[in-house]
Every structure is written in structure tokens, then in C-alpha cells.
Design a protein around this motif. Structure first.
Motif, PDB file in Angstrom:
ATOM      1  N   GLU A 289       0.813  -1.206   0.000  1.00  0.00           N
ATOM      2  CA  GLU A 289       0.000   0.000   0.000  1.00  0.00           C
ATOM      3  C   GLU A 289       0.850   1.260   0.000  1.00  0.00           C
ATOM      4  O   GLU A 289       0.508   2.243  -0.667  1.00  0.00           O
ATOM      5  CB  GLU A 289      -0.944   0.005   1.206  1.00  0.00           C
ATOM      6  N   SER A 290       1.979   1.242   0.737  1.00  0.00           N
ATOM      7  CA  SER A 290       2.784   2.464   0.762  1.00  0.00           C
ATOM      8  C   SER A 290       3.554   2.657  -0.538  1.00  0.00           C
ATOM      9  O   SER A 290       4.075   3.742  -0.781  1.00  0.00           O
ATOM     10  CB  SER A 290       3.731   2.489   1.965  1.00  0.00           C
ATOM     11  N   ALA A 291       3.591   1.631  -1.390  1.00  0.00           N
ATOM     12  CA  ALA A 291       4.209   1.802  -2.702  1.00  0.00           C
ATOM     13  C   ALA A 291       3.263   2.523  -3.656  1.00  0.00           C
ATOM     14  O   ALA A 291       3.698   3.109  -4.642  1.00  0.00           O
ATOM     15  CB  ALA A 291       4.598   0.447  -3.283  1.00  0.00           C
ATOM     16  N   LEU A 292       1.956   2.470  -3.354  1.00  0.00           N
ATOM     17  CA  LEU A 292       0.986   3.174  -4.199  1.00  0.00           C
ATOM     18  C   LEU A 292       1.108   4.678  -3.960  1.00  0.00           C
ATOM     19  O   LEU A 292       1.473   5.102  -2.878  1.00  0.00           O
ATOM     20  CB  LEU A 292      -0.440   2.743  -3.835  1.00  0.00           C
ATOM     21  N   PRO A 293       0.819   5.486  -4.989  1.00  0.00           N
ATOM     22  CA  PRO A 293       0.811   6.936  -4.751  1.00  0.00           C
ATOM     23  C   PRO A 293      -0.329   7.297  -3.801  1.00  0.00           C
ATOM     24  O   PRO A 293      -1.358   6.615  -3.803  1.00  0.00           O
ATOM     25  CB  PRO A 293       0.571   7.517  -6.142  1.00  0.00           C
ATOM     26  N   PRO A 294      -0.160   8.350  -2.980  1.00  0.00           N
ATOM     27  CA  PRO A 294      -1.228   8.715  -2.041  1.00  0.00           C
ATOM     28  C   PRO A 294      -2.524   9.051  -2.772  1.00  0.00           C
ATOM     29  O   PRO A 294      -2.499   9.646  -3.848  1.00  0.00           O
ATOM     30  CB  PRO A 294      -0.669   9.950  -1.328  1.00  0.00           C
ATOM     31  N   LEU A 295      -3.641   8.629  -2.199  1.00  0.00           N
ATOM     32  CA  LEU A 295      -4.938   8.836  -2.844  1.00  0.00           C
ATOM     33  C   LEU A 295      -5.322  10.306  -2.868  1.00  0.00           C
ATOM     34  O   LEU A 295      -5.866  10.801  -3.838  1.00  0.00           O
ATOM     35  CB  LEU A 295      -6.018   8.059  -2.086  1.00  0.00           C
ATOM     36  N   ALA A 296      -5.030  10.992  -1.773  1.00  0.00           N
ATOM     37  CA  ALA A 296      -5.362  12.405  -1.690  1.00  0.00           C
ATOM     38  C   ALA A 296      -4.251  13.083  -0.903  1.00  0.00           C
ATOM     39  O   ALA A 296      -3.658  12.473  -0.029  1.00  0.00           O
ATOM     40  CB  ALA A 296      -6.699  12.583  -0.977  1.00  0.00           C
ATOM     41  N   PRO A 297      -3.939  14.325  -1.244  1.00  0.00           N
ATOM     42  CA  PRO A 297      -2.821  14.987  -0.558  1.00  0.00           C
ATOM     43  C   PRO A 297      -3.192  15.484   0.834  1.00  0.00           C
ATOM     44  O   PRO A 297      -3.061  16.643   1.137  1.00  0.00           O
ATOM     45  CB  PRO A 297      -2.489  16.147  -1.490  1.00  0.00           C
ATOM     46  N   ILE A 298      -3.665  14.603   1.665  1.00  0.00           N
ATOM     47  CA  ILE A 298      -3.979  14.954   3.050  1.00  0.00           C
ATOM     48  C   ILE A 298      -3.136  14.061   3.939  1.00  0.00           C
ATOM     49  O   ILE A 298      -3.138  12.845   3.736  1.00  0.00           O
ATOM     50  CB  ILE A 298      -5.469  14.699   3.355  1.00  0.00           C
ATOM     51  N   PRO A 299      -2.414  14.607   4.899  1.00  0.00           N
ATOM     52  CA  PRO A 299      -1.632  13.728   5.764  1.00  0.00           C
ATOM     53  C   PRO A 299      -2.543  12.778   6.524  1.00  0.00           C
ATOM     54  O   PRO A 299      -3.559  13.195   7.071  1.00  0.00           O
ATOM     55  CB  PRO A 299      -0.928  14.684   6.725  1.00  0.00           C
ATOM     56  N   GLY A 300      -2.178  11.520   6.529  1.00  0.00           N
ATOM     57  CA  GLY A 300      -2.973  10.545   7.292  1.00  0.00           C
ATOM     58  C   GLY A 300      -4.081   9.906   6.498  1.00  0.00           C
ATOM     59  O   GLY A 300      -4.782   9.045   7.002  1.00  0.00           O
ATOM     60  N   PHE A 301      -4.256  10.300   5.236  1.00  0.00           N
ATOM     61  CA  PHE A 301      -5.323   9.721   4.442  1.00  0.00           C
ATOM     62  C   PHE A 301      -4.798   8.522   3.663  1.00  0.00           C
ATOM     63  O   PHE A 301      -3.935   8.660   2.810  1.00  0.00           O
ATOM     64  CB  PHE A 301      -5.882  10.757   3.472  1.00  0.00           C
ATOM     65  N   LYS A 302      -5.277   7.332   3.996  1.00  0.00           N
ATOM     66  CA  LYS A 302      -4.896   6.143   3.237  1.00  0.00           C
ATOM     67  C   LYS A 302      -5.951   5.074   3.416  1.00  0.00           C
ATOM     68  O   LYS A 302      -6.834   5.182   4.271  1.00  0.00           O
ATOM     69  CB  LYS A 302      -3.516   5.651   3.670  1.00  0.00           C
ATOM     70  N   LEU A 303      -5.845   4.024   2.610  1.00  0.00           N
ATOM     71  CA  LEU A 303      -6.859   2.979   2.662  1.00  0.00           C
ATOM     72  C   LEU A 303      -6.775   2.157   3.942  1.00  0.00           C
ATOM     73  O   LEU A 303      -7.774   1.701   4.465  1.00  0.00           O
ATOM     74  CB  LEU A 303      -6.702   2.054   1.457  1.00  0.00           C
ATOM     75  N   GLY A 304      -5.562   1.950   4.439  1.00  0.00           N
ATOM     76  CA  GLY A 304      -5.426   1.159   5.653  1.00  0.00           C
ATOM     77  C   GLY A 304      -5.726  -0.307   5.427  1.00  0.00           C
ATOM     78  O   GLY A 304      -6.408  -0.953   6.216  1.00  0.00           O
ATOM     79  N   LEU A 305      -5.211  -0.846   4.320  1.00  0.00           N
ATOM     80  CA  LEU A 305      -5.517  -2.232   3.966  1.00  0.00           C
ATOM     81  C   LEU A 305      -4.985  -3.236   4.993  1.00  0.00           C
ATOM     82  O   LEU A 305      -5.573  -4.298   5.185  1.00  0.00           O
ATOM     83  CB  LEU A 305      -4.931  -2.560   2.584  1.00  0.00           C
ATOM     84  N   ALA A 306      -3.884  -2.870   5.674  1.00  0.00           N
ATOM     85  CA  ALA A 306      -3.311  -3.795   6.655  1.00  0.00           C
ATOM     86  C   ALA A 306      -4.288  -4.042   7.808  1.00  0.00           C
ATOM     87  O   ALA A 306      -4.184  -5.036   8.529  1.00  0.00           O
ATOM     88  CB  ALA A 306      -1.993  -3.250   7.193  1.00  0.00           C
ATOM     89  N   ASN A 307      -5.254  -3.149   7.936  1.00  0.00           N
ATOM     90  CA  ASN A 307      -6.267  -3.299   8.972  1.00  0.00           C
ATOM     91  C   ASN A 307      -7.122  -4.553   8.751  1.00  0.00           C
ATOM     92  O   ASN A 307      -7.717  -5.082   9.693  1.00  0.00           O
ATOM     93  CB  ASN A 307      -7.149  -2.048   8.975  1.00  0.00           C
ATOM     94  N   ILE A 308      -7.166  -5.027   7.507  1.00  0.00           N
ATOM     95  CA  ILE A 308      -7.925  -6.246   7.212  1.00  0.00           C
ATOM     96  C   ILE A 308      -7.422  -7.393   8.085  1.00  0.00           C
ATOM     97  O   ILE A 308      -8.206  -8.154   8.656  1.00  0.00           O
ATOM     98  CB  ILE A 308      -7.787  -6.616   5.714  1.00  0.00           C
ATOM     99  N   VAL A 309      -6.097  -7.491   8.207  1.00  0.00           N
ATOM    100  CA  VAL A 309      -5.509  -8.581   8.990  1.00  0.00           C
ATOM    101  C   VAL A 309      -5.878  -8.442  10.466  1.00  0.00           C
ATOM    102  O   VAL A 309      -6.258  -9.415  11.128  1.00  0.00           O
ATOM    103  CB  VAL A 309      -3.976  -8.616   8.804  1.00  0.00           C
TER     104      VAL A 309
END
Lengths: 165, 135
Positions: A23-43
């Protein structure tokens, strides 16, 4: 800790670290600090559903420590810990309340709690009240991404073979 | 297995809570977007205000460098009516990607260098009284 449990939890920790790295290899979705999908949360959510709060907390702590060592700097450890722990407790309580049904809702509460914790940590670090005006952006963002990761965790729980220990 | 009734009630309550939070945030953002004419940019570092620039009085674009404690640099460009970070030596450069801001709704932040640029509309701060009084 029994060897089987150690192995299974270690595998889950590796899995969540791999998801985090991807996920951190993907470009950020929006230029807001702290904004991400948080896919690791699935685990984390999957472990919470299948095993216990303790096991999920252990894997989460390992993932956060390793990811801060590998990809981040010291400050990001603080943000991740604050967000991750708050979201873990929120998902634990919501999961209990909903008896593991409606995983999307559990994920949404987790996303909400994660962004709240992270922004609170950022507030402590920068001690600037103005940073709190990110709340109206980050809270809905956390709910949306949480709905998605919650849904993913529900599917993963259904289709991933279960390892008992 | 049937879902127990109290679980459904809890799910409905949680959904309502989430919708309420989202609606509140959206309303807040819409309300903040309105007052954007006369803004002062305030630059904070480590929680202390180090600069205050009235953006509506800027007539020419210029840049200034903000240096952090450990030699971190943020280059800030001040334009008439807007402000943004154009260069930073932090790892993710999210502050640069945030672009230029001209309204108080969202600040520009560089967390690694502990820098926050905040816009404050002067209308709200100075003449907080009524627009007009009639007798």
C-alpha cells in the motif's frame, strides 16, 4: 506460546506487513496527511474475529514496529501506535456488540477511531490547534475506508482457511 | 443462523452514528468554505506562531524558507490571495502535494518538519460583531 500459534501469528504479521508495504508503494490517494486505505487493517480485523484481542494486538504491534523500522521514521511510529491501538479497541468493542456480524460496520468504527487517534497524536506532536481542522475531512475518510476494509475482512474470514491452535 | 434482534438494533444505532458524524463533517466543511475573501496566513512551527501574512495585501509572489531544528527546510511560496509549500526535504512531500490554499477550510501541514500553515479569515476574527444595526 505454542509453536503452532507462534507460526500462525508470525504468518499473519508477515501478511499484514506485506500488505502495508504494497500500500505504501501506491501513490497517495489524496494529498492529506494521514489519508490512506489502511488495507493492513484487514488482517487486524480478521484476527480479532477469529482469535482474541491479545493475538490481534500482538500482530498489530509487531507490524507497526517493523513498518516504522523499515519504511518510516520515529515520528510515524507514534502516529501509527496511537491510531492503531485506538482502532483495535474500537473494533474489539464493536465486534463484540455486533457478535461479529456486519463486518463493514466494525471496520468503519475502526477507521473512524484510527484517524481520530492519529490526528490526536499529530496534535500532540505539532501542538497546533489548527491541525484539528483536518477532522471534518479525516473522519468521513476513515469511515469510508473502514467500510471497505471491514468488508474485505468479512470476505477473508469466509474464504481463508482457518488455522486452529 | 438468524441474527439476534439486539444485534440488529446495535447495527442500526452504529449506522446512524456514522451517518451523523459524516453529515456533521460535510456541513462543517460547507460552512467553512464560505468566508474566504480576506485571509491571514499564519505559519506555525512546533506549535509557535512564527509568521503572520495578510494574503490579500500581497501584491507580488515571493518565496521564503522555513528552517526547522534539525536543518529541515520548507520553501513556502506566497501569492496574492493564496499560499503553499513548493519544496520540502521531508520524505513524503505531502505538504507540496497539498498545493496552494486560499480558504480557511483546510490547513497545509508538514508533519515531519512540524510545520502548519493555517488560514484565518479576518472577517471572522476582527469584526465579529453584527453586520449592521437598525433602530
Amino acid at each position: 506460546m505454542r509453536v503452532k500459534k507462534l507460526t500462525v501469528l508470525g504468518l499473519y504479521a508477515a501478511l499484514s506487513l506485506a500488505i502495508y508495504a504494497a500500500e505504501s508503494a501506491l501513490p497517495p490517494l489524496a494529498p492529506i496527511p494521514g489519508f490512506k486505505l489502511g488495507l493492513a487493517n484487514i488482517v487486524t480485523l480478521l484476527l480479532l474475529r477469529r482469535y482474541s484481542l491479545k493475538d490481534a494486538a500482538l500482530v498489530l504491534a509487531v507490524r507497526i514496529l517493523l513498518s516504522a523500522l523499515l519504511f518510516g521514521h520515529l515520528l510515524s511510529l507514534f502516529y501509527s501506535l496511537s491510531g492503531g491501538l485506538l482502532s483495535l479497541f474500537a473494533m474489539f468493542l464493536t465486534g463484540k456488540l455486533l457478535r461479529n456480524r456486519f463486518s463493514a460496520l466494525t471496520g468503519a468504527m475502526g477507521g473512524l477511531a484510527h484517524n481520530t487517534g492519529q490526528l490526536a497524536a499529530a496534535f500532540v506532536v505539532t501542538s497546533t490547534p489548527g491541525i484539528l481542522s483536518y477532522f471534518p475531512l479525516l473522519l468521513p475518510a476513515g469511515i469510508l475506508t473502514g467500510l471497505f476494509t471491514g468488508l474485505c475482512a468479512g470476505f477473508a474470514d469466509r474464504f481463508l482457511p482457518r488455522q486452529e491452535f | 443462523m438468524k441474527t439476534p434482534k439486539n444485534v440488529i438494533t446495535a447495527a442500526i444505532l452504529i449506522t446512524a452514528f456514522l451517518l451523523l458524524v459524516t453529515a456533521g463533517c460535510v456541513l462543517f466543511l460547507l460552512a467553512a468554505r464560505k468566508d474566504s475573501d480576506a485571509c491571514t496566513a499564519e505559519i506555525y512551527q512546533d506549535g509557535k506562531r512564527i509568521l503572520s501574512i495578510p494574503l490579500d495585501r500581497v501584491s507580488e509572489t515571493y518565496t521564503l524558507d522555513i528552517r526547522g531544528k534539525d536543518g529541515c527546510v520548507n520553501r513556502i511560496e506566497v501569492r496574492p490571495g493564496s499560499i503553499g509549500v513548493v519544496y520540502a526535504d521531508c520524505p513524503d512531500r505531502l505538504c507540496v502535494r497539498q498545493g496552494f490554499v486560499s480558504s480557511p477550510s483546510v490547513p497545509v501541514t508538514c508533519l515531519p518538519n512540524r510545520l502548519v500553515i493555517l488560514l484565518r479569515s479576518r472577517g471572522a476574527a476582527d469584526d465579529a460583531g453584527p453586520d449592521a444595526i437598525t433602530y
